[in-house]
Design an enzyme around this catalytic site. Structure first.
Site, mmCIF file in Angstrom:
data_model
loop_
_atom_site.group_PDB
_atom_site.id
_atom_site.type_symbol
_atom_site.label_atom_id
_atom_site.label_comp_id
_atom_site.label_asym_id
_atom_site.label_seq_id
_atom_site.Cartn_x
_atom_site.Cartn_y
_atom_site.Cartn_z
ATOM 1 N N PRO A 128 12.253 -12.668 -69.771
ATOM 2 C CA PRO A 128 13.662 -13.163 -69.939
ATOM 3 C C PRO A 128 15.072 -11.745 -69.898
ATOM 4 O O PRO A 128 15.369 -12.330 -68.968
ATOM 5 C CB PRO A 128 13.552 -13.938 -70.553
ATOM 6 C CG PRO A 128 11.786 -14.437 -70.717
ATOM 7 C CD PRO A 128 10.971 -12.735 -70.515
ATOM 8 N N SER A 132 16.026 -5.363 -64.837
ATOM 9 C CA SER A 132 16.081 -3.575 -64.673
ATOM 10 C C SER A 132 15.796 -2.548 -66.143
ATOM 11 O O SER A 132 15.435 -1.660 -65.895
ATOM 12 C CB SER A 132 17.495 -3.442 -63.887
ATOM 13 O OG SER A 132 17.664 -4.131 -63.352
ATOM 14 N N GLU A 243 4.024 2.290 -56.054
ATOM 15 C CA GLU A 243 4.237 0.786 -55.917
ATOM 16 C C GLU A 243 5.785 1.056 -54.888
ATOM 17 O O GLU A 243 5.674 -0.285 -53.577
ATOM 18 C CB GLU A 243 4.907 -0.078 -56.978
ATOM 19 C CG GLU A 243 5.947 -1.183 -57.014
ATOM 20 C CD GLU A 243 6.107 -1.333 -58.418
ATOM 21 O OE1 GLU A 243 5.561 -1.583 -59.575
ATOM 22 O OE2 GLU A 243 5.998 -3.063 -58.476
#
Lengths: 380, 383
Positions: A128, A132, A243
Site C-alpha cells: 500500500p 514505484s 517482464e
C-alpha cells in the site's frame, strides 16, 4: 529478413493453441469477464494441453521450448481480448524466478506443477505504501533457525486470488540498506498466516483476479527462500527486463488487434454507395495507427531477438514498455473516438481492450519509472 | 467585456456544489454504476431544489434562467460525481426540442413532469457519422384519419428505459427533400405499440439508460407534433447543437473532478521520501490538466453566454464540446496515472471519471462530425 525465426514446430504449436482457444477459452470469456474471475480449471486445462511455461526443460516436466513459444502463446492470447488467463505473468514473468534462482529441490518440487497448471503463481512486491519506490517496502521476513516468519501486506497482486504459490519480497528488519535487506520467499497456498484479501474492482481486466495478500506471522521453512539472502532486489531487477518486454509486446498486440477490428469495421460499414471508408479523416487516422503498430512490432520483435541472445537491453526495454503501452492507449482511444456510439455496444471488442490497456502504463513499473531509467542510462 | 459571474450565477454554482456535496454518496455511486441504476431519489431532490430545467420557462415549472446557469450546474454536479452528475444532467435529454418549438399546450402537459422530477425525457443520440450514415434509419409517420401512425425503430435513445416521454424524429413526407421530409413528435412511454430494448451495457455513464425503441402502429394525436411538420431536421440540429454545450459542461466537471482528486493525492502520497507532487513531472501533469480545463471552460462559458443572448454560435458550441471532452479525457487519464495501481481500481473513482468522459466523447457525434461542423463554419462553401 524476419526478426524472429519461427520454425515449423512453432507454427504447428500456434495452430494447436488457436484450436485450443477456440474450444476451451473463447466460449467462456464473456462469462469470466462478467463474473470477474477465471476459474482455476481453465488454468489447469491450459497446463494439461501444454500451453503453460513452454520453455521449461523436459527434466522438469516441460516441453523444452524457447521464448518464441512464449511469444506464440501470448500473441494468440492477447487476440482473444481478455486477460483472465494472464499466461505471460505466470509462465514468462514469475516461474522464471524459480528456474533461474531456485535450488534443484525447489525446481523439482514446483516446476512440473507450474507446467501442468496445478500450481499457478503470483509475485508480491507492491505494498500500500510502496509502489514505484520498491525499496521502501515494509513487509518483514525474520529468519530464525530453520524457519522464516513473514509479516506485512501486499497489494494489487495479479492472480492474487487464484495463485497456489506466491513469491513474496520481504525485508530483514536488521539490515539497514534497503537494497540489501530484501529477500524472496516462496509461500504456498494454505500456509497458516497467509491470508488473501478481497479482489479489487477495476476499470478493466475484469476476468483477471487482482487481490491483496496479508502475511500474519506466516511461517515457512528456510528452504523456501529463493536465492541468496539479501539478493532479492537484484533478482527482481534482473527479471524486470523480460517482464517489461512482455508488457511491451502485449501492448503492441492489443493495438494490432484493435486496428484489425476497426479496419474491418470501416470496410463493412462506411460504404455510402462507394467503396471502403469515404472519410479522409478516418483513412488518415487508420493509416497513422497502422504505422504505430508497425513501428511497435518491429521494435519489440527486435528486442525479443536481442533478449533471446541474452543481451542486456534494460534501457531499450524501458523505452519499449513506455512507448508501446502509451501507443496501445492512444490507438484504442482513437478507435473508440471514431466509431462513437457503436463503440459502446456489445459488438465492439475495442471497448474492453481500451479499459484493459489503461493499466499497461502503470504495472511492471510505471512509465515515469521507465523514463527515469532511460534518462539515467543516458547519464542525465 | 467581463469575466465575472453575476450574483445569481454564483448562487446557483454554490447551491449545486452544496447539493452534490451533501447528497452524493461514493458507495452508492459505485453500486449504481455497477448495476446500471438511475439515481431516481437524487433526481427528485435535484428537481425539488430547481436543478432540473433551469433554463426552462417558469410557466412549465422551469427556473426561467439561461444556458450558462445550466452549464454551471452541470459542471458542479459532475465534478462531485461524474456518473450521478451525468445521469441527472441528461435526465431531460431531448426536452429542449419541446421547450424550443413545442406548442404551449404540449409544453405544459409534459415539461412540469420533468422539472418537478416525476419523469425523464429521452431522445436519440445523433448518429456518429452524420455525413455518411443515411437518415432512412429513422421512423416513419403517416397521417391517417387525423392521427399520426408511427412505425419503425429508433436506435440509441438516451433514457430509453427510464424516460416517461421521448422526442423522436420521423419521416413524414417520403417525397420531400430531407430538409422538409422530417417532423418531430412527442411520444409517451406508455403508449400502445412501443417496445423498448434492454439498455446497452457500455463502460461509461452507466446510470443513464441507452436503448432502442420499436414502434408498431403507434397512434398520436396532432397535438403531439412538436413545432411544424417538415421542420424536424432543423429542430433536431438546433437541439444537438445545444446539447453539445451541456455535454461540454459535464465534461468540464468531470475533468475538474479528476483534477481535484489528483491534487489531493499528489499532496498526500509519498514515494522516494517525498510527496509525489514535489516531482516536477507530476507537478507539470497537474499544470497541464488545469490548462486544458481552463481553456475548455472559457469556450464553454462563452458558447453558453451566446445562447443566453439568443445568438447561438455553432462553431463555438462544437469547439466547446471538443475542447472540454479532450480536457476531461486528458485530466482523467493523467489522474489514473498519478494514482498508479490504485487509479486503475474503482475505489479511487478517477477510473470511473475516465470511463464517463470517454462515453460522453463517443455519444452525441464523433469528433470528426464536430470538426466537420467547425470547419464548415469557418471555411463555408468552397466553389
Amino acid at each position: 529478413m524476419e526478426l524472429l525465426n519461427f520454425t515449423e514446430q512453432h507454427k504447428t504449436y500456434r495452430k494447436h493453441f488457436q484450436k485450443f482457444l477456440e474450444t476451451d477459452v473463447i466460449p467462456h470469456i464473456d462469462d469470466w469477464e462478467r463474473d470477474h474471475m477465471t476459474p482455476k480449471s481453465a488454468w489447469k486445462k491450459m497446463g494439461q494441453a501444454g500451453f503453460l511455461c513452454p520453455w521449461v526443460s523436459t527434466e522438469y516436466g516441460g516441453m523444452g521450448g524457447d521464448f518464441l513459444h512464449s511469444i506464440v502463446i501470448n500473441k494468440e492470447l492477447s487476440w482473444t481480448n481478455h486477460t483472465g488467463l494472464m499466461a505471460y505473468l505466470h509462465s514468462d514473468i514469475i516461474v522464471p524466478y524459480i528456474n533461474t534462482f531456485g535450488t534443484q529441490t525447489q525446481k523439482k518440487k514446483y516446476l512440473p506443477g507450474c507446467v501442468s497448471g496445478d500450481i499457478v503463481m503470483a509475485v508480491a512486491m507492491t505494498e500500500p505504501d510502496s509502489g514505484s519506490d520498491l525499496a521502501s517496502m515494509s513487509t518483514t521476513a525474520v529468519e530464525e533457525g530453520n524457519e522464516v516468519v513473514i509479516n506485512g501486506s501486499k497489494t494489487f497482486i495479479s492472480i492474487g486470488y487464484n495463485c497456489d504459490l506466491v513469491i513474496v519480497a520481504a525485508k530483514d528488519p536488521k539490515v539497514a540498506n534497503p537494497h540489501k535487506a530484501i529477500s524472496l520467499y516462496l509461500v504456498e497456498d494454505g500456509t497458516p498466516g497467509f491470508i488473501r484479501g478481497s479482489k479489487f474492482e477495476k476499470m478493466g481486466m475484469h476476468s483477471q483476479d487482482t487481490a491483496e495478500l496479508f502475511f500474519n506471522n506466516c511461517t515457512i521453512p528456510i528452504e523456501n527462500r529463493l536465492g541468496e539472502k539479501g539478493s532479492g532486489f537484484v533478482m527482481l531487477m534482473q527479471k524486470l527486463q523480460q517482464e517489461r518486454l512482455m508488457v511491451a509486446m502485449m501492448s503492441v498486440w492489443a493495438a494490432e488487434f484493435a486496428l484489425e477490428w476497426v479496419t474491418n469495421y470501416y470496410r463493412k460499414t462506411d460504404t455510402n454507395g462507394g467503396g471502403p471508408s469515404t472519410s479522409q479523416a478516418v483513412q488518415f487516422a487508420i493509416a497513422e495507427m497502422a504505422t504505430d503498430v508497425m513501428v511497435g512490432k518491429n521494435f519489440v520483435y527486435k528486442l525479443a531477438a536481442d533478449h533471446m541472445e541474452k543481451k542486456s537491453i534494460v534501457t531499450e526495454t524501458s523505452m519499449a514498455k513506455f512507448w508501446a503501452s502509451d501507443m496501445a492507449k492512444r490507438v484504442t482511444s482513437k478507435i473508440l473516438e471514431m466509431v462513437g456510439t457503436d463503440g459502446l455496444k456489445q459488438g465492439c471488442p475495442v471497448s474492453r481492450t481500451w479499459c484493459d490497456v489503461q493499466v499497461y502504463s502503470i504495472f511492471a513499473g510505471t512509465n515515469e519509472i521507465m523514463k527515469t531509467i532511460i534518462a539515467k542510462s543516458m547519464k542525465l | 467585456m467581463e469575466f465575472e459571474l453575476n450574483r445569481i450565477q454564483k448562487g446557483i454554482q454554490k447551491a449545486a456544489t452544496d447539493f452534490a456535496k451533501g447528497e452524493f454518496d461514493k458507495d452508492l455511486a459505485m453500486e449504481m454504476d455497477r448495476n446500471q441504476r438511475f439515481p431516481m431519489d437524487l433526481f427528485k431532490k435535484a428537481a425539488d431544489l430547481g436543478f432540473i430545467g433551469i433554463h426552462f420557462d417558469e410557466e412549465v415549472m422551469g427556473g426561467g434562467l439561461g444556458h450558462l446557469e445550466t452549464v454551471l450546474t452541470a459542471e458542479a454536479l459532475c465534478r462531485r460525481d461524474s456518473t450521478i452528475g451525468s445521469a441527472l444532467m441528461l435526465a431531460g435529454y431531448g426536452a429542449e426540442c419541446l421547450m424550443n418549438t413545442g406548442s404551449r399546450e404540449l409544453k405544459e402537459a409534459f415539461l412540469p413532469h420533468l422539472a418537478e422530477g416525476r419523469m425523464l425525457a429521452g431522445a436519440q443520440v445523433p448518429s456518429t457519422n452524420r455525413d455518411t450514415r443515411p437518415l432512412a434509419e429513422t421512423l416513419a409517420a403517416e397521417k391517417i384519419h387525423g392521427e399520426w401512425v408511427i412505425n419503425g425503430t429508433v436506435k440509441d435513445v438516451i433514457n430509453g428505459q427510464t424516460a416517461g416521454f421521448y422526442c423522436v424524429l420521423c419521416r413524414t413526407d417520403s417525397d420531400a427533400s430531407p430538409d422538409k421530409a422530417y417532423s418531430l413528435f412527442l411520444v409517451e412511454r406508455d403508449m400502445e405499440g412501443i417496445s423498448v430494448s434492454e439498455s446497452i451495457s457500455s463502460f461509461g455513464i452507466r446510470m443513464t439508460s441507452i436503448a432502442d425503441l420499436r414502434f408498431s402502429n403507434v397512434r398520436l394525436p396532432e397535438l403531439n407534433l412538436i413545432g411544424k411538420a417538415g421542420n424536424g431536421l432543423k429542430q433536431q440540429a438546433s437541439f444537438i447543437n445545444q446539447s453539445r454545450v451541456l455535454m461540454a459542461a459535464m465534461a468540464l466537471g468531470i475533468g475538474q473532478g479528476a483534477l481535484d482528486r489528483s491534487i489531493t493525492y499528489v499532496k498526500s502520497r509519498e514515494q522516494f521520501g517525498q510527496k509525489i507532487g514535489r516531482f516536477q513531472v507530476n507537478a507539470h501533469k497537474v499544470a497541464e490538466m488545469m490548462l486544458g480545463i481552463e481553456q475548455a471552460r472559457s469556450l464553454t462559458y462563452q458558447a453558453a453566454w451566446h445562447l443566453n443572448q439568443k445568438k447561438p454560435d455553432l462553431k463555438l458550441m462544437a469547439m466547446a464540446k471538443l475542447a472540454a471532452i479532450k480536457a476531461a479525457l486528458e485530466a482523467s487519464h493523467e489522474a489514473i496515472q498519478l494514482h498508479g495501481g490504485s487509479g486503475f481500481c474503482t475505489e479511487a473513482e478517477v477510473e470511473r471519471y475516465c470511463r464517463d468522459a470517454k462515453a460522453l466523447e463517443m455519444l452525441g457525434g464523433s469528433t470528426n462530425a464536430l470538426k466537420n461542423d467547425i470547419a464548415a463554419g469557418i471555411i463555408g462553401n468552397i466553389k
